[in-house]
Design a protein around this motif. Structure first.
Motif, PDB file in Angstrom:
ATOM      1  N   ARG A 143       0.819  -1.210   0.000  1.00 11.29           N
ATOM      2  CA  ARG A 143       0.000   0.000   0.000  1.00 11.29           C
ATOM      3  C   ARG A 143       0.856   1.264   0.000  1.00 11.29           C
ATOM      4  O   ARG A 143       0.500   2.258  -0.636  1.00 11.29           O
ATOM      5  N   SER A 147       0.607   3.939  -2.997  1.00 16.14           N
ATOM      6  CA  SER A 147       0.179   5.305  -2.663  1.00 16.14           C
ATOM      7  C   SER A 147       1.008   6.368  -3.367  1.00 16.14           C
ATOM      8  O   SER A 147       0.613   7.537  -3.418  1.00 16.14           O
ATOM      9  N   THR A 148       2.166   5.971  -3.915  1.00 16.29           N
ATOM     10  CA  THR A 148       3.012   6.935  -4.624  1.00 16.29           C
ATOM     11  C   THR A 148       2.671   7.025  -6.110  1.00 16.29           C
ATOM     12  O   THR A 148       3.248   7.832  -6.833  1.00 16.29           O
ATOM     13  N   GLN A 151      -3.892   7.048  -9.100  1.00 18.34           N
ATOM     14  CA  GLN A 151      -4.942   6.119  -8.692  1.00 18.34           C
ATOM     15  C   GLN A 151      -5.213   5.067  -9.761  1.00 18.34           C
ATOM     16  O   GLN A 151      -5.413   3.888  -9.451  1.00 18.34           O
ATOM     17  N   ALA A 154      -2.352   2.597  -9.678  1.00 18.69           N
ATOM     18  CA  ALA A 154      -2.360   1.850  -8.420  1.00 18.69           C
ATOM     19  C   ALA A 154      -3.426   0.758  -8.430  1.00 18.69           C
ATOM     20  O   ALA A 154      -3.153  -0.393  -8.056  1.00 18.69           O
ATOM     21  N   GLU A 177      -8.107   4.326   1.129  1.00 17.22           N
ATOM     22  CA  GLU A 177      -6.966   3.890   1.945  1.00 17.22           C
ATOM     23  C   GLU A 177      -5.658   4.430   1.377  1.00 17.22           C
ATOM     24  O   GLU A 177      -4.783   4.898   2.112  1.00 17.22           O
ATOM     25  N   LEU A 178      -5.528   4.394   0.049  1.00 18.69           N
ATOM     26  CA  LEU A 178      -4.312   4.899  -0.585  1.00 18.69           C
ATOM     27  C   LEU A 178      -4.208   6.419  -0.465  1.00 18.69           C
ATOM     28  O   LEU A 178      -3.115   6.963  -0.288  1.00 18.69           O
ATOM     29  N   GLU A 179      -5.342   7.106  -0.563  1.00 19.79           N
ATOM     30  CA  GLU A 179      -5.351   8.559  -0.402  1.00 19.79           C
ATOM     31  C   GLU A 179      -4.873   8.948   0.992  1.00 19.79           C
ATOM     32  O   GLU A 179      -4.097   9.899   1.165  1.00 19.79           O
ATOM     33  N   ALA A 181      -2.950   7.101   2.954  1.00 18.69           N
ATOM     34  CA  ALA A 181      -1.531   6.767   3.035  1.00 18.69           C
ATOM     35  C   ALA A 181      -0.673   7.832   2.354  1.00 18.69           C
ATOM     36  O   ALA A 181       0.389   8.212   2.861  1.00 18.69           O
ATOM     37  N   GLN A 182      -1.144   8.329   1.226  1.00 16.53           N
ATOM     38  CA  GLN A 182      -0.403   9.371   0.506  1.00 16.53           C
ATOM     39  C   GLN A 182      -0.353  10.655   1.325  1.00 16.53           C
ATOM     40  O   GLN A 182       0.686  11.335   1.389  1.00 16.53           O
ATOM     41  N   ALA A 187       1.630   3.843   5.298  1.00 12.40           N
ATOM     42  CA  ALA A 187       0.470   2.963   5.146  1.00 12.40           C
ATOM     43  C   ALA A 187       0.465   1.936   6.270  1.00 12.40           C
ATOM     44  O   ALA A 187       1.504   1.654   6.884  1.00 12.40           O
TER      45      ALA A 187
END
Length: 260
Positions: A143, A147-148, A151, A154, A177-179, A181-182, A187
């Motif tokens: 994750r 996140s880098t 979207q 990913a 969740e990725l947003e 983490a970013q 994460a």
């Protein structure tokens, strides 16, 4: 499903498939997953067996990789001296967190574990199964890496890395969740990858842009409780930053070794 044509492509496709599955597979399954005729897949497997990359179980007839790929991978990793440069930083994080620290590197659109340091000295110790590939959708390291990315990339990579299509609701939740983490730079996986295990990971980047790997702290949820998450995350972020600064030094290390 990608169609492969040349002999070289087919051989590498077989190796990659067996490496990804990390288990013995029957001929029909290999042919189906690579969209090959059974006769063509059989020829590839026979060729790879002759040169020592694949072996066939004499009882079941299933095929699996030999250790040749793993040995070559270890030789290459040793030659890069990447772990030599990074290991002291990982050891510092293991000592500070008193938990398992692991580092993975980006290979194409996947992550591969290359180093780990056990920081737990007493009590329950988290010791995961030794596999090379990092699952991207369920692990903190996966994750953190995803996140880098954009979207679109990913989600595409996560779905391709897993099995089958995701429901729309699952995609939307994963994007959130990725947003998160970013936004915070790290994460977390709380039981999704392994029941009872919490992991916190951050991406290792060069110049704040190119993602080259990830670093994480993982341990039993009984110790990595929510009140510790922020403190551990701060230590992981600091370690990721140090590794990003050290990463280019491996080239200098190699040059020094060659000139001696």
């Amino acid at each position: 499903m990608r169609v492969v044509n040349s002999l070289v492509e087919r051989c590498f496709a077989v190796i990659e498939l067996l490496a990804k599955e990390a288990s013995a597979m029957r001929l029909g399954e290999i042919a189906e997953k690579l969209d090959l005729q059974k006769s063509a897949a059989h020829r590839m497997l026979n060729l790879l067996s002759e040169i020592g990359w694949v072996e066939q179980d004499p009882v079941t007839g299933f095929y699996k990789l030999t250790l040749r790929l793993a040995i070559l991978g270890q030789r290459f990793l040793s030659a890069t001296h990447l772990t030599d440069v990074c290991l002291p930083v990982l050891e510092d994080l293991a000592t500070e967190s008193a938990e398992l620290v692991r580092m993975a590197v980006v290979q194409g659109e996947t992550l591969t574990w290359i180093a780990q340091v056990q920081g737990a000295r007493n009590g329950l110790k988290y010791q995961p199964e030794m596999v090379a590939r990092v699952p991207l959708d369920t692990t903190a390291n996966g994750r953190a890496y995803l996140s880098t990315l954009s979207q679109i990339d990913a989600i595409r990579i996560a779905i391709n890395d897993g099995a089958g299509e995701w429901p729309v609701a699952s995609v939307e939740e994963f994007m959130k969740e990725l947003e998160l983490a970013q936004k915070r730079g790290w994460a977390i996986s709380d039981g999704e990858a392994e029941s009872g295990v919490v992991a916190i990971a951050a991406p290792i980047t060069l110049g704040g842009s190119q993602t080259v790997g990830t670093v994480s702290v993982a341990g039993p949820s009984s110790r990595l409780t929510p009140d510790r998450h922020e403190k551990v995350a701060s230590a992981v972020l600091s370690t990721a930053a140090k590794l990003g600064e050290l990463w280019p030094l491996r080239q200098g290390y190699n040059n020094t070794q060659q000139s001696e």
